[in-house]
Design a protein around this motif. Structure first.
Motif, PDB file in Angstrom:
ATOM      1  N   LYS A  96      -5.216   6.974  -6.590  1.00 21.54           N
ATOM      2  CA  LYS A  96      -6.320   6.618  -6.976  1.00 21.54           C
ATOM      3  C   LYS A  96      -6.443   5.781  -5.691  1.00 21.54           C
ATOM      4  CE  LYS A  96      -5.550   6.087 -12.314  1.00 21.54           C
ATOM      5  NZ  LYS A  96      -4.789   5.146 -13.259  1.00 21.54           N
ATOM      6  N   VAL A  97      -6.434   5.426  -4.506  1.00 22.36           N
ATOM      7  CA  VAL A  97      -6.609   4.605  -3.440  1.00 22.36           C
ATOM      8  C   VAL A  97      -7.849   4.749  -3.188  1.00 22.36           C
ATOM      9  CG1 VAL A  97      -6.013   4.074  -1.091  1.00 22.36           C
ATOM     10  CG2 VAL A  97      -3.829   3.999  -3.430  1.00 22.36           C
ATOM     11  N   GLN A  98      -8.113   3.085  -2.785  1.00 30.88           N
ATOM     12  CA  GLN A  98      -9.848   3.659  -2.438  1.00 30.88           C
ATOM     13  C   GLN A  98      -9.577   3.549  -0.865  1.00 30.88           C
ATOM     14  OE1 GLN A  98     -12.671   1.043  -4.489  1.00 30.88           O
ATOM     15  NE2 GLN A  98     -14.083   1.766  -2.706  1.00 30.88           N
ATOM     16  N   SER A  99      -9.439   2.727  -0.407  1.00 31.14           N
ATOM     17  CA  SER A  99      -8.805   2.393   1.255  1.00 31.14           C
ATOM     18  C   SER A  99      -6.939   1.562   1.022  1.00 31.14           C
ATOM     19  CB  SER A  99      -9.983   1.349   1.562  1.00 31.14           C
ATOM     20  OG  SER A  99     -10.304   0.190   0.909  1.00 31.14           O
ATOM     21  N   CYS A 100      -7.233   1.931   2.400  1.00 28.57           N
ATOM     22  CA  CYS A 100      -5.734   1.487   2.843  1.00 28.57           C
ATOM     23  C   CYS A 100      -5.640   0.798   4.418  1.00 28.57           C
ATOM     24  CB  CYS A 100      -4.611   1.785   2.051  1.00 28.57           C
ATOM     25  SG  CYS A 100      -3.347   1.173   2.896  1.00 28.57           S
ATOM     26  N   SER A 101      -5.179  -0.226   4.520  1.00 33.49           N
ATOM     27  CA  SER A 101      -5.395  -1.121   5.764  1.00 33.49           C
ATOM     28  C   SER A 101      -4.254  -1.013   6.447  1.00 33.49           C
ATOM     29  CB  SER A 101      -6.142  -1.708   5.768  1.00 33.49           C
ATOM     30  OG  SER A 101      -6.222  -3.087   5.137  1.00 33.49           O
ATOM     31  N   PHE A 102      -3.561  -1.580   7.011  1.00 31.93           N
ATOM     32  CA  PHE A 102      -2.248  -2.130   7.934  1.00 31.93           C
ATOM     33  C   PHE A 102      -2.911  -2.311   9.878  1.00 31.93           C
ATOM     34  CE2 PHE A 102       1.760  -1.589  10.051  1.00 31.93           C
ATOM     35  CZ  PHE A 102       2.901  -2.447   9.261  1.00 31.93           C
ATOM     36  N   THR A 106       0.774  -7.913  13.135  1.00 31.33           N
ATOM     37  CA  THR A 106       0.886  -8.583  12.626  1.00 31.33           C
ATOM     38  C   THR A 106       1.339  -8.206  11.219  1.00 31.33           C
ATOM     39  OG1 THR A 106      -1.665  -8.067  11.070  1.00 31.33           O
ATOM     40  CG2 THR A 106      -1.479  -9.737  13.060  1.00 31.33           C
ATOM     41  N   GLY A 107       1.562  -6.666  10.763  1.00 32.26           N
ATOM     42  CA  GLY A 107       2.488  -6.770   9.762  1.00 32.26           C
ATOM     43  C   GLY A 107       1.745  -6.876   8.492  1.00 32.26           C
ATOM     44  N   GLY A 108       0.516  -7.029   8.585  1.00 28.86           N
ATOM     45  CA  GLY A 108      -0.989  -7.410   7.551  1.00 28.86           C
ATOM     46  C   GLY A 108      -1.485  -5.773   6.578  1.00 28.86           C
ATOM     47  N   PHE A 109      -0.905  -6.184   5.213  1.00 28.52           N
ATOM     48  CA  PHE A 109      -1.428  -4.869   4.325  1.00 28.52           C
ATOM     49  C   PHE A 109      -2.675  -5.366   3.648  1.00 28.52           C
ATOM     50  CE2 PHE A 109       2.733  -5.493   2.894  1.00 28.52           C
ATOM     51  CZ  PHE A 109       2.674  -5.577   1.509  1.00 28.52           C
ATOM     52  N   ALA A 110      -3.141  -4.129   2.888  1.00 30.73           N
ATOM     53  CA  ALA A 110      -3.934  -4.117   2.043  1.00 30.73           C
ATOM     54  C   ALA A 110      -4.514  -3.173   1.640  1.00 30.73           C
ATOM     55  CB  ALA A 110      -5.429  -5.277   2.789  1.00 30.73           C
ATOM     56  N   VAL A 111      -4.718  -2.908  -0.102  1.00 35.15           N
ATOM     57  CA  VAL A 111      -5.087  -1.640  -0.919  1.00 35.15           C
ATOM     58  C   VAL A 111      -5.656  -2.023  -1.553  1.00 35.15           C
ATOM     59  CG1 VAL A 111      -4.143   0.064  -2.015  1.00 35.15           C
ATOM     60  CG2 VAL A 111      -2.527  -0.906  -0.483  1.00 35.15           C
ATOM     61  N   SER A 112      -6.859  -1.380  -2.093  1.00 35.33           N
ATOM     62  CA  SER A 112      -7.885  -1.555  -2.934  1.00 35.33           C
ATOM     63  C   SER A 112      -7.659  -0.094  -4.133  1.00 35.33           C
ATOM     64  CB  SER A 112      -8.977  -1.722  -3.263  1.00 35.33           C
ATOM     65  OG  SER A 112      -9.422  -0.747  -1.439  1.00 35.33           O
ATOM     66  N   TYR A 113      -8.042  -0.049  -4.901  1.00 34.90           N
ATOM     67  CA  TYR A 113      -7.582   1.396  -6.174  1.00 34.90           C
ATOM     68  C   TYR A 113      -9.156   1.842  -6.489  1.00 34.90           C
ATOM     69  CZ  TYR A 113      -2.839   1.255  -5.925  1.00 34.90           C
ATOM     70  OH  TYR A 113      -1.114   1.361  -5.387  1.00 34.90           O
TER      71      TYR A 113
END
Length: 242
Positions: A96-102, A106-113
């Motif tokens: 169901k993941v729409q987008s994923c970034s890393f 910086t170690g920053g990550f973001a996930v949207s469904y």
């Protein structure tokens, strides 16, 4: 005087409302996260998997699950010891993941469904695979996901900015890959190895247990001139292997 007392009483009441409201808001956010690893040790050149789990607080008896449409956080790690790429981020219900970034720096990550996913108390929110550098310094280090934020269907957001409970992992030296015929264990099979076998057979050279195992290329349990001959044939390209 009465006016002053009324004003003071009103001010105290206002502070009480603000204070109680902040407590209520905090109580509604009684969630935490927990960082766990699939192993307490990893070798140089190996990998370790971190799981970020939802952890309930005092109010979770009223709410045992959360709905997530997006989440973000920061992976705290030493990039001289580990490497991580976008492909190493595994959110829950990945289909169901729409987008994923890393961002490795910086170690920053973001996930949207594409639609809300449900995570239960003690359930895994995401996993991260960390690859240990081949030249990583041997010793104990820590890994941690912190500053977690997630948003639900109604736009409600839970936030754990202050959370930082790292997981520990011990980095150990990589086990040396043994090669049949590599008597001196330098990673190559050549005439030097054949000479060592001859010297051992003649009694002028001692070999340790692993060297003897590598020298016995025909697997007959003995180290002799037959093994030396086979090693030379392999080096000269007369045979493809042992």
């Amino acid at each position: 005087m009465k006016k002053r007392n009324k004003a003071a009483a009103f001010f105290v009441s206002l502070l009480a409302v603000i204070f109680l409201g902040s407590l209520e808001a905090y109580a509604k956010s009684a969630w935490d996260i927990e960082n766990t690893l699939d192993a307490s040790q990893c070798q140089q050149g190996g990998s370790v998997m971190m799981s970020v789990k939802l952890k309930g607080g005092d109010e979770t008896s009223k709410q045992e699950t959360i709905s997530i449409v997006s989440m973000e956080g920061v992976l705290e790690y030493d990039n001289s010891l580990f490497s991580v790429e976008k492909a190493d981020i595994f959110p829950a219900e990945g289909e169901k993941v729409q987008s994923c970034s890393f961002n490795p720096s910086t170690g920053g990550f973001a996930v949207s469904y594409t639609s809300a996913v449900t995570v239960k108390d003690a359930g895994v929110m995401l996993q991260i695979r960390l690859h240990t550098q081949k030249d990583a310094t041997v010793g104990k280090t820590t890994l941690c996901v912190t500053q977690m934020k997630w948003s639900g269907e109604m736009g409600q957001q839970e936030e754990e900015i202050q959370h930082r409970v790292p997981a520990s992992v011990q980095i150990s030296k990589a086990k040396k890959t043994e090669i049949t015929g590599d008597v001196n264990r330098d990673g190559k099979v050549n005439l030097t190895d054949a000479k060592l076998v001859i010297r051992y057979f003649n009694g002028t050279k001692k070999l340790n247990k692993q060297q003897k195992k590598n020298a016995d290329v025909n697997g007959d349990g003995k180290v002799n001139l037959t093994d030396a001959k086979l090693i030379m044939q392999y080096y000269n390209g007369e045979i493809d292997g042992f």
